[in-house]
Design a protein around this motif. Structure first.
Motif, PDB file in Angstrom:
ATOM      1  N   GLU A 116       0.829  -1.209   0.000  1.00  0.00           N
ATOM      2  CA  GLU A 116       0.000   0.000   0.000  1.00  0.00           C
ATOM      3  C   GLU A 116       0.867   1.265   0.000  1.00  0.00           C
ATOM      4  O   GLU A 116       0.493   2.279  -0.591  1.00  0.00           O
ATOM      5  CB  GLU A 116      -0.931  -0.023   1.210  1.00  0.00           C
ATOM      6  N   THR A 135       1.993   1.672  -3.558  1.00  0.00           N
ATOM      7  CA  THR A 135       0.919   2.255  -4.350  1.00  0.00           C
ATOM      8  C   THR A 135       0.771   3.743  -4.055  1.00  0.00           C
ATOM      9  O   THR A 135       0.629   4.565  -4.967  1.00  0.00           O
ATOM     10  CB  THR A 135      -0.408   1.525  -4.071  1.00  0.00           C
ATOM     11  N   SER A 182       2.640   1.764  -8.433  1.00  0.00           N
ATOM     12  CA  SER A 182       1.727   0.748  -8.987  1.00  0.00           C
ATOM     13  C   SER A 182       1.054   1.363 -10.210  1.00  0.00           C
ATOM     14  O   SER A 182       0.012   2.015 -10.097  1.00  0.00           O
ATOM     15  CB  SER A 182       0.680   0.339  -7.946  1.00  0.00           C
ATOM     16  N   SER A 186      -0.838   0.531 -12.561  1.00  0.00           N
ATOM     17  CA  SER A 186      -2.228   0.234 -12.918  1.00  0.00           C
ATOM     18  C   SER A 186      -3.240   0.961 -12.038  1.00  0.00           C
ATOM     19  O   SER A 186      -4.427   1.029 -12.372  1.00  0.00           O
ATOM     20  CB  SER A 186      -2.477  -1.275 -12.832  1.00  0.00           C
ATOM     21  N   VAL A 187      -2.780   1.493 -10.902  1.00  0.00           N
ATOM     22  CA  VAL A 187      -3.693   2.134  -9.950  1.00  0.00           C
ATOM     23  C   VAL A 187      -3.919   3.593 -10.337  1.00  0.00           C
ATOM     24  O   VAL A 187      -2.971   4.349 -10.535  1.00  0.00           O
ATOM     25  CB  VAL A 187      -3.147   2.053  -8.509  1.00  0.00           C
ATOM     26  N   ARG A 216      -8.030   7.211  -4.910  1.00  0.00           N
ATOM     27  CA  ARG A 216      -8.276   5.838  -4.532  1.00  0.00           C
ATOM     28  C   ARG A 216      -8.253   5.713  -3.009  1.00  0.00           C
ATOM     29  O   ARG A 216      -7.464   6.358  -2.327  1.00  0.00           O
ATOM     30  CB  ARG A 216      -7.188   4.919  -5.122  1.00  0.00           C
ATOM     31  N   LEU A 238      -7.096   3.202  -0.448  1.00  0.00           N
ATOM     32  CA  LEU A 238      -6.205   2.047  -0.428  1.00  0.00           C
ATOM     33  C   LEU A 238      -6.709   0.988   0.548  1.00  0.00           C
ATOM     34  O   LEU A 238      -7.720   1.167   1.212  1.00  0.00           O
ATOM     35  CB  LEU A 238      -4.791   2.489  -0.042  1.00  0.00           C
ATOM     36  N   GLU A 288      -7.529  -7.277  -6.194  1.00  0.00           N
ATOM     37  CA  GLU A 288      -7.539  -5.908  -6.715  1.00  0.00           C
ATOM     38  C   GLU A 288      -8.249  -4.917  -5.793  1.00  0.00           C
ATOM     39  O   GLU A 288      -8.501  -3.780  -6.164  1.00  0.00           O
ATOM     40  CB  GLU A 288      -8.136  -5.847  -8.123  1.00  0.00           C
ATOM     41  N   ARG A 291      -6.987  -1.307  -5.278  1.00  0.00           N
ATOM     42  CA  ARG A 291      -6.189  -1.058  -6.478  1.00  0.00           C
ATOM     43  C   ARG A 291      -7.106  -0.740  -7.670  1.00  0.00           C
ATOM     44  O   ARG A 291      -7.174   0.399  -8.109  1.00  0.00           O
ATOM     45  CB  ARG A 291      -5.292  -2.261  -6.784  1.00  0.00           C
TER      46      ARG A 291
END
Length: 316
Positions: A43, A46, A51, A53-54, A58, A60, A88, A91
């Motif tokens: 996390e 991210t 990350s 793709s994230v 968001r 987390l 996911e 994410r």
């Protein structure tokens, strides 16, 4: 509801505790009232923007424990105690850093346990990963074991799982900051060795090795495995996800074995097997530090400080 939201990548200061709409149930998904969750290095990666793709903003959080608030599944009853991991979560869709989280039904796992919320929150990602990893290693009472990154949450969890059932097994933990040597010994390790510049400073070899640093140190790890020994590569704390120019014949030598575990390989039955093991062998699962939802920023700062030993959790 209250939640911790990340609007853009950055340090702990980007974690914003604020009011957000409670998610609405939709077909195939259920609403879980979050009672607790662990803070994980993934996390932090991210949050830092590592990350790709994230997409931000968001919420987390890749794991949680809680109860069913509302469900579209006949298998999930209101008030039922559940665990959720990965899939996911936090994410591709909003995760557990909130009072409620909306999750796909297939990644919500009913459990039976008398653990309190703080202890249960320390279990899903960390202890489940350790438990599953040890199963792949076919641990025997006569084995010698080394845990690479012994001070990590999964490392400490694996130590407790081993010692609870096999108190006479000798377990060695590696640590990059050798000043932590006594801390590892105090935690229950029999020996502590230095991991300097991704090299273990020892000539010892072991029957079973839990590799939590990952591809960055895997080659060196195999230099410390007995013939026909087993290495389980589970963690990626080294921040490297793949191994360049991997040669199975040259890199896995002396008839040793390489296995792995993905925490996404989870079922309700496996989680309850782990909880039964914890109960049967009286495994110590208490987190090292407990925070409130409003203190997630402080929890990230603590985990990043390198002063932690074991699991950091948030209880709501």
């Amino acid at each position: 509801m209250k939640a911790v939201v990340v609007e853009k990548a950055g340090g702990p200061e980007v974690l914003e505790y604020r009011e957000v709409p409670t998610p609405q149930v939709k077909p195939g998904w259920s609403l879980v009232q979050v009672k607790g969750f662990g803070i994980n290095h993934s996390e932090i990666f991210t949050r830092d923007g590592e990350s790709p793709s994230v997409k931000f903003p968001r919420i987390l959080g890749i794991e949680c424990v809680g109860i069913i608030a509302e469900s579209t599944s006949d298998q999930l009853k209101k008030g039922q105690k559940v665990i959720s991991i990965m899939g996911e979560m936090g994410r591709a869709f909003d995760g557990s850093y909130a009072e409620y989280v909306l999750l796909p039904n297939e990644q919500i796992y009913p459990v039976e346990t008398k653990l309190d919320w703080a202890d249960l929150a320390a279990v899903p990602e960390t202890i489940y990963t350790a438990f599953g990893s040890l199963k792949t290693m076919d641990l025997q009472a006569t084995d010698t074991v080394m845990i690479r990154s012994g001070a990590s949450g999964v490392g400490i969890a694996a130590l407790h799982l081993i010692k609870a059932k096999y108190p006479h097994i000798k377990v060695t933990g590696s640590v990059r900051n050798y000043a932590k040597k006594q801390v590892l010994i105090n935690a229950g390790y029999d020996f502590a060795i230095e991991d300097r510049n991704n090299q273990l400073i020892t000539s010892e070899k072991y029957d079973k090795v839990l590799e939590l640093v990952g591809p960055k140190t895997l080659r060196d790890t195999f230099n410390h495995v007995n013939p026909s020994g087993i290495v389980c590569n589970t963690g990626e704390l080294g921040g490297q996800w793949t191994m360049d120019d991997f040669d199975p014949i040259a890199d896995i030598h002396e008839g040793a074995y390489l296995t792995s575990l993905s925490s996404g390989e989870v079922t309700s039955a496996k989680l309850n097997e782990m909880l039964d093991y914890i109960r049967q062998y009286n495994v110590a699962v208490a987190p090292t530090k407990v925070y409130k939802l409003s203190q997630v920023r402080e929890a990230h700062e603590y985990l990043e400080s390198g002063h932690n030993l074991g699991k950091v959790v948030v209880v709501i």
